[in-house]
Design a protein around this motif. Sequence first.
Motif, PDB file in Angstrom:
ATOM      1  N   THR A 128       0.457  -1.225   0.262  1.00 24.04           N
ATOM      2  CA  THR A 128      -0.476   0.488  -0.106  1.00 24.04           C
ATOM      3  C   THR A 128       0.698   1.358   0.277  1.00 24.04           C
ATOM      4  O   THR A 128       2.128   1.605   0.733  1.00 24.04           O
ATOM      5  CB  THR A 128      -0.622   0.374   1.335  1.00 24.04           C
ATOM      6  N   GLU A 130      -0.260   4.422  -0.397  1.00 26.44           N
ATOM      7  CA  GLU A 130      -1.399   5.442   0.386  1.00 26.44           C
ATOM      8  C   GLU A 130      -2.202   5.701   1.351  1.00 26.44           C
ATOM      9  O   GLU A 130      -2.843   6.617   1.748  1.00 26.44           O
ATOM     10  CB  GLU A 130      -2.686   5.280  -0.814  1.00 26.44           C
ATOM     11  N   GLU A 131      -2.172   4.381   2.321  1.00 23.37           N
ATOM     12  CA  GLU A 131      -2.060   4.057   3.775  1.00 23.37           C
ATOM     13  C   GLU A 131      -1.151   4.298   4.071  1.00 23.37           C
ATOM     14  O   GLU A 131       0.016   2.882   3.475  1.00 23.37           O
ATOM     15  CB  GLU A 131      -3.802   2.989   3.716  1.00 23.37           C
ATOM     16  N   GLN A 135      -4.307   0.969   9.278  1.00 23.47           N
ATOM     17  CA  GLN A 135      -5.141   1.367   8.077  1.00 23.47           C
ATOM     18  C   GLN A 135      -5.567   0.288   7.716  1.00 23.47           C
ATOM     19  O   GLN A 135      -6.730  -0.125   7.896  1.00 23.47           O
ATOM     20  CB  GLN A 135      -4.894   2.707   7.184  1.00 23.47           C
TER      21      GLN A 135
END
Length: 471
Positions: A128, A130-131, A135
Amino acid sequence: MAARTSRSSAKDRPSYRCTECGWTTAKWLGRCPECHAWGTVEEFGAPAVRTTAPGRVTSAALPIGQVDGRQATARGTGVDELDRVLGGGLVPGAVVLLAGEPGVGKSTLLLDVAAKAASEEHRTLYITGEESASQVRLRADRIGALSEHLYLAAETDLSAVLGHLDSVKPSLLILDSVQTVASPEIDGAPGGMAQVREVAGALIRASKERGMSTLLVGHVTKDGAIAGPRLLEHLVDVVLHFEGDRHARLRLVRGVKNRYGATDEVGCFELHDEGITGLADPSGLFLTRRAEPVPGTCLTVTLEGRRPLVAEVQALTVDSQIPSPRRTTSGLETSRVSMMLAVLEQRGRISALGKRDIYSATVGGVKLSEPAADLAVALALASAASDTPLPKNLVAIGEVGLAGEVRRVTGVQRRLAEAARLGFTHALVPTDPGKVPPGMRVQEVADIGDALRVLPRRVRREAPREEVERR
């Protein structure tokens, strides 16, 4: 001597080339006049004329019958609706690009796929960008996507991603998203054209060398196109679009490009609080079950790829309080609804529609764009104008022309079979529908006048009576 100097300077003069379509020019432009893309014209030197000598081959050429095709056998992801669109599953070494609008559910779907595809023999690596990892873990707890063979890392550096591949040795890599990862060796911000090309190229090479399936998440522009260079869609093996209205539960995965299967398949999903689940029979989302029929409603059968879906069209007409009556649509093309209004007024002799506000919509958030829904839209509008319901268990299938004729559409037998499976017994179809399912009563209509005969007789005479009174 002067001529030779002129030729040398012309040869050394830099040129400019569009990274999208390859168009070249002698000066820089902000917009490519060939493909009309902005910011894609870049400077490059004049290529030197070279001759490539024959080199060592990586593998000997074999007759096609002797090539082992078992290495390209698809492996199921555990999500049947996604396997349907992929053509059976993920092929080892295949690179899939999944694009969609923000918030449509791409990360939720792929996290579910990552957990279901993970096993002791086939590890899954979820990267990931973006996170944070925590999360993603919270989302995994919410949707129940936990597996001891699913590995998770938060990285935005391409070299770190390749390092994880060496340590984990996964059979499936999921990168969310390709626009957030960058290479330190390439100038430019993450998500730029040069960075996207480099990241995608490196991951494609790693996938082919390792026999690893790769799922890349891609962003889309405000026009709905995949962000980044068009070359990205050419490099990958499969391109999927994830569609859906954020206010509706239905989500559709469409195949745009597929080197391992057909591109006319559609996967249906339902997004809810506990995650996303596949819908093997999604027609129930598009219907409203009633004890008695209601004026202004008509059912049709649309084809999403190869899949027939029964959908409901609703129309409502009220007296207008303004000189220019309103025309509001939801789930239907405004131009097609306007055409049906014109056909009903001119060919069907229903003049009451021109002075009323008209609202038309579909149930469940489905979008009907194919012409096969024309007949259902026209009947719903006529039923709403007369405040008289259509017969119960009726479906209407057909394209309506400007001359009022009802034209044939593709897949009539498949549509009728789906309607019969759901319990509908009466259908209006164009002429020569082919084989009719048992228990289905089919009425062939040649024009809009024949179709309007399913309404009560007093309704068909209502419009001429209004014209006489007006005169």
